[in-house]
Design an enzyme around this catalytic site. Sequence first.
Site, mmCIF file in Angstrom:
data_model
loop_
_atom_site.group_PDB
_atom_site.id
_atom_site.type_symbol
_atom_site.label_atom_id
_atom_site.label_comp_id
_atom_site.label_asym_id
_atom_site.label_seq_id
_atom_site.Cartn_x
_atom_site.Cartn_y
_atom_site.Cartn_z
ATOM 1 N N ASP A 193 5.634 2.777 -2.886
ATOM 2 C CA ASP A 193 5.917 4.423 -3.201
ATOM 3 C C ASP A 193 7.001 4.638 -4.208
ATOM 4 O O ASP A 193 7.122 5.502 -4.688
ATOM 5 C CB ASP A 193 6.322 5.163 -1.803
ATOM 6 C CG ASP A 193 4.742 5.514 -1.192
ATOM 7 O OD1 ASP A 193 3.853 5.494 -1.735
ATOM 8 O OD2 ASP A 193 4.796 5.100 0.184
ATOM 9 N N LEU A 230 0.874 -1.229 0.155
ATOM 10 C CA LEU A 230 -0.139 -0.069 0.274
ATOM 11 C C LEU A 230 0.784 1.232 -0.004
ATOM 12 O O LEU A 230 2.136 1.182 0.265
ATOM 13 C CB LEU A 230 -0.972 -0.055 1.416
ATOM 14 C CG LEU A 230 -1.922 -1.177 1.417
ATOM 15 C CD1 LEU A 230 -2.531 -1.071 2.713
ATOM 16 C CD2 LEU A 230 -2.859 -1.085 0.200
ATOM 17 N N HIS A 231 0.270 2.435 -0.481
ATOM 18 C CA HIS A 231 0.935 3.423 -0.362
ATOM 19 C C HIS A 231 0.970 4.223 1.024
ATOM 20 O O HIS A 231 -0.072 3.970 1.742
ATOM 21 C CB HIS A 231 0.398 4.610 -1.571
ATOM 22 C CG HIS A 231 0.678 4.333 -2.898
ATOM 23 N ND1 HIS A 231 1.991 4.577 -3.396
ATOM 24 C CD2 HIS A 231 0.017 4.168 -3.889
ATOM 25 C CE1 HIS A 231 1.824 4.277 -4.720
ATOM 26 N NE2 HIS A 231 0.662 3.929 -4.957
ATOM 27 N N ALA A 232 1.949 4.659 1.684
ATOM 28 C CA ALA A 232 1.967 5.576 2.716
ATOM 29 C C ALA A 232 0.800 6.568 2.745
ATOM 30 O O ALA A 232 0.885 7.283 1.748
ATOM 31 C CB ALA A 232 3.266 6.085 3.183
ATOM 32 N N ARG A 261 4.597 13.449 -3.369
ATOM 33 C CA ARG A 261 4.651 13.557 -1.786
ATOM 34 C C ARG A 261 5.840 14.136 -1.228
ATOM 35 O O ARG A 261 6.837 14.311 -1.835
ATOM 36 C CB ARG A 261 4.986 11.983 -1.476
ATOM 37 C CG ARG A 261 3.824 11.044 -1.812
ATOM 38 C CD ARG A 261 3.878 9.875 -1.372
ATOM 39 N NE ARG A 261 2.516 8.765 -1.685
ATOM 40 C CZ ARG A 261 1.512 8.785 -1.216
ATOM 41 N NH1 ARG A 261 1.358 9.679 -0.100
ATOM 42 N NH2 ARG A 261 0.384 8.017 -1.703
#
Length: 206
Positions: free
Chosen positions: A56, A45-47, A205
């Site tokens: 990421d 999962l992405h942060a 990000r």
Amino acid sequence: MTATVTAGAKKPRLVSVDVMRGIAVGWMILANNPGDYMHVFRQMLHAKWDGWTATDFVFPMFLFLVGVSAALAVNKQKVKAGEVPHFWPKTFKRTAILFGLGLFENAFPHFDLHHLRIPGVLQRIAIVYLAVVCLHLVFEKKGIVATIAVILIGYCALLKDVPVPGYGAPSLADDVNLEGWLDQKFLHGPPQAWPDTAWSPSRPRA
């Protein structure tokens, strides 16, 4: 790096680049299809905001490979000497095709041009490809390193020191920051495109 020549290929291929490309594609497929989101490995999962996970790094890896491939494929001396026929038309054509495919993906299946969101993964890759080719032809190594440093330092300075319009002070919070304001002001699609959040899921990000 190890080079190997495939049958019928005009130029040798770098195994290391092909391996990295395969890893990036494979991880992208896994990250987009992790199975049960209630029991998914965190690195898939992405942060949410602070920090990062292995997922990421997938898109940055694609962009890194774009730069490496462009530097390997474009002979700077021959291009500058005019020995590469139709170099710039081919470069712009490749950029336009990538950008167009990204727009098609964003528009599919309804093709509502009034609410079409311009930014996307393929669009970013297209822009990076064109920028990398230009940088490769214009600068030597020191110039490229200096350009990277200016971009990174400038990006950090903007986030840390420029007040967020409507907020009144610089902020690195996930719900209030300069990049989010820019995304919503100039790049964001209609509210129904992202019903659960005010932010673009593909934004840079902090």
